[in-house]
Design a protein around this motif. Structure first.
Motif, PDB file in Angstrom:
ATOM      1  N   GLN A 404       0.841  -0.900   0.282  1.00  0.00           N
ATOM      2  CA  GLN A 404      -0.001  -0.223  -0.378  1.00  0.00           C
ATOM      3  C   GLN A 404       0.606   1.201  -0.410  1.00  0.00           C
ATOM      4  O   GLN A 404       0.711   2.418  -0.819  1.00  0.00           O
ATOM      5  N   ALA A 405       1.744   1.140   0.663  1.00  0.00           N
ATOM      6  CA  ALA A 405       3.186   2.161   0.751  1.00  0.00           C
ATOM      7  C   ALA A 405       3.368   2.609  -0.481  1.00  0.00           C
ATOM      8  O   ALA A 405       3.346   3.955  -1.121  1.00  0.00           O
ATOM      9  N   ASP A 408       1.073   4.198  -2.777  1.00  0.00           N
ATOM     10  CA  ASP A 408       0.103   5.354  -2.711  1.00  0.00           C
ATOM     11  C   ASP A 408       1.787   6.779  -2.830  1.00  0.00           C
ATOM     12  O   ASP A 408       1.293   7.194  -3.838  1.00  0.00           O
ATOM     13  N   ARG A 411       0.778   7.109  -6.527  1.00  0.00           N
ATOM     14  CA  ARG A 411       0.165   7.525  -6.768  1.00  0.00           C
ATOM     15  C   ARG A 411       0.273   8.839  -6.726  1.00  0.00           C
ATOM     16  O   ARG A 411      -0.401  10.160  -7.360  1.00  0.00           O
ATOM     17  N   ALA A 412       0.938   9.054  -5.516  1.00  0.00           N
ATOM     18  CA  ALA A 412       0.875  10.812  -5.263  1.00  0.00           C
ATOM     19  C   ALA A 412       1.159  12.335  -6.624  1.00  0.00           C
ATOM     20  O   ALA A 412       1.967  11.661  -7.595  1.00  0.00           O
TER      21      ALA A 412
END
Length: 456
Positions: A404-405, A408, A411-412
Motif C-alpha cells: 500500500q505504501a 500511495d 499515485r502521489a
C-alpha cells in the motif's frame, strides 16, 4: 534448539502405548551401517525401498525383536538423508529396548519436529508444507483436514510464488530506472507498475481473509447455547452430543456455570458451550453464572438462541443484542412436541423447530448449523480455499502495508522517489518470502518446530 545436521537421530513415530505394531524412524549418515550391523547383512549392498523381514540384534548380541525394516537412501527421502524405518511389535518395552540400543550405537534422540525440520532444510518441503504436517495431525474435522491437505500439497506455496513473481516484475521495472538516474519513470510504465502492485495487494487481501476461517477450522467454532432458564438448553446439548453430558432438572437455574463439549457436526468441529439461563431476577450464584454466559457470548462464533416455543418470545438482556445477528445466530424453538403446529415467531433470525426430548428436528438443526458454519468460509475459488495461520497473517499484513505504501507513493502528486517505492516493494517481497521460509530466521524456526510431535 541445538540441532546438528551430522547427528543420526531416532524416535518413535507412533503414539506411545501398546499396539499391534510401532514405527521407529532413524535419519542420518549412520543409517546404512546401522542396518548392516543390526540385521547382520554381510553384503555391502543393502536392499533399498523394500520392506525386509529380519531379527533385530542388539549391540550386546541379544535378539530384541522379529520385525520389518526398510532402508531409504538419500537424498530422495522425507528428510533428504538416509532413512531407516523399523516396524517392531507395539509392546512399549520392545520399543524402549530398541531406542536404547540405537542410542547406545551413537544415535541421538530426535527433538520435537526435527525430522520435518531436516526435510525443510534439505529443500524437500517448504515452510508452509512443514506447518501443514502439524495441521494434518491435529485436524479434527473434514474441513480442517481438507485445508491441511491442500497446504501440504503446496497450494499456499504456489499462491505465494505467484504473488512474489508479480512483485519482482514491478520491482524490475522500478530498479531499471534507479540504475539510470537521469531517466524518470514514464506515466505509461508507472501505470503498469501500479496495476501489478494493485493485483498483488488484492491477492494478499484474499489470503488474509482466510485467517479467521483458519482459526475456526483449527480451534472449532465456539457455539453458545443461550436462553432464559428452563427452555431446555442442557437437554439440547445432551441430545446433540448423544449422551448425558449436562445435568438436567425441571428446576429453573440448574446450570450455574458454563459447560463446554467438543463435537463434530457434518464436516465441522464445534465447541458447544451450555450457559446459565439469563434470569431477570437471579440469586447471587446465578448472577455470577449469567456474567460468565455474557462473556462466552461475546466470544461466540455461532449462537443457538434456545426458546420454549409454547411461550411468547422472551426478552433477553440488552447486552446480548449486539451479538445476535442473522449471520451468526439460529433461533432454536424447543419443545415443539408440545404443540401440534407451532407457529413461526416474529424474529428476523433463521428458525428451527426441535424437540430435545424426542429428537424431532435435530437433523434439521444440524443441517442449519453446517450451512451457517459453511457461510464463514471466504468466497474464494476452489483452488484458493486455504486457511492461513497467525504467522502467515502477520507476514501478510506487513506485506500489505508495504504494498500500500508503494502504491500511495506512485499515485502521489508528485510521485515519491522511485528508490522509496523500490524499498517498499522489497519489504513486501521479504514478508511474502518469510511465509514460505525463504529467509534465514533461526529463532522463528526454533519456535515453529518446537510445537511439533517428537518423531515428526
Amino acid at each position: 534448539m541445538d540441532f546438528s545436521a551430522t547427528d543420526t537421530i531416532a524416535a518413535l513415530a507412533t503414539p506411545t502405548g501398546t499396539s499391534a505394531l510401532a514405527l521407529v524412524r532413524v535419519s542420518g549418515l549412520a543409517c546404512r551401517d546401522l542396518a548392516k550391523e543390526i540385521f547382520r547383512r554381510e553384503s555391502p549392498a543393502l536392499p533399498e525401498r523394500r520392506a525386509m523381514h529380519g531379527l533385530y540384534h542388539g549391540v550386546d548380541g541379544r535378539v530384541l525383536d522379529d520385525l520389518v525394516w526398510t532402508f531409504f537412501p538419500g537424498p530422495k527421502t522425507s528428510t533428504g538423508e538416509d532413512v531407516l524405518e523399523l516396524t517392531p511389535h507395539g509392546n512399549p518395552l520392545i520399543v524402549q529396548l530398541i531406542l536404547a540400543d540405537l542410542f547406545a550405537r551413537g544415535c541421538r534422540a530426535a527433538e520435537p519436529g526435527e525430522f520435518t525440520r531436516r526435510a525443510f532444510l534439505a529443500g524437500r518441503i517448504e515452510l508452509t508444507q512443514a506447518e501443514a504436517v502439524m495441521d494434518l495431525i491435529h485436524a479434527r474435522s473434514e474441513r480442517a483436514l481438507a485445508a491441511a491437505q491442500r497446504q501440504l500439497q503446496g497450494a499456499l506455496g504456489r499462491h505465494l510464488e505467484g504473488l512474489i513473481e508479480r512483485v519482482l516484475e514491478a520491482l524490475a521495472r522500478i530498479e531499471a530506472y534507479i540504475d539510470f538516474p537521469d531517466e524518470d519513470l514514464p506515466p505509461e510504465d508507472r501505470g503498469q507498475v501500479v496495476d501489478r502492485i494493485a493485483d498483488v495487494l488484492r491477492g494478499t487481501n484474499r489470503l488474509l481473509a482466510t485467517h479467521r476461517y483458519g482459526d475456526l477450522l483449527r480451534e472449532g467454532l465456539k457455539t453458545v447455547l443461550l436462553g432464559v432458564p428452563n427452555v431446555g438448553k442442557s437437554s439440547l446439548l445432551n441430545a446433540l452430543v448423544g449422551r448425558e453430558r449436562a445435568l438436567v432438572s425441571a428446576e429453573p437455574g440448574t446450570t450455574r456455570d458454563f459447560l463446554e463439549e467438543p463435537m463434530q457436526i457434518g464436516p465441522h468441529l464445534l465447541r458447544l458451550i451450555d450457559t446459565a439461563g439469563l434470569n431477570s431476577t437471579p440469586g447471587e450464584i446465578e448472577r455470577l453464572g449469567i456474567e460468565k454466559s455474557l462473556e462466552r457470548l461475546a466470544e461466540a462464533d455461532l449462537v443457538l438462541w434456545v426458546v420454549d416455543c409454547t411461550q411468547p418470545l422472551p426478552e433477553l438482556p440488552a447486552e446480548t443484542a449486539p451479538y445476535l445477528r442473522p449471520d451468526n445466530t439460529l433461533l432454536v424453538l424447543n419443545k415443539a412436541d408440545l404443540l401440534p403446529a407451532p407457529p413461526l415467531l416474529g424474529s428476523l433470525l433463521p428458525q428451527v423447530y426441535v424437540s430435545a426430548r424426542t429428537g424431532a428436528g435435530l437433523e434439521e438443526l444440524r443441517a442449519a448449523i453446517v450451512a451457517r458454519a459453511d457461510s464463514f468460509a471466504p468466497a474464494l475459488a476452489a483452488e484458493e480455499q486455504l486457511a492461513v495461520n497467525a504467522r502467515h497473517a502477520d507476514a501478510l499484513r506487513r506485506a500489505e502495508a508495504s504494498l500500500q505504501a508503494a502504491l500511495d507513493g506512485l499515485r502521489a502528486a508528485p510521485p515519491s522517489p522511485i528508490e522509496l517505492v523500490s524499498a517498499d516493494l522489497r519489504a513486501a517481497m521479504d514478508a511474502l518470502g518469510e511465509i514460505a521460509g525463504r529467509i534465514d530466521n533461526e529463532r522463528m524456526l526454533d519456535s515453529l518446530f518446537a510445537t511439533f510431535c517428537i518423531g515428526k
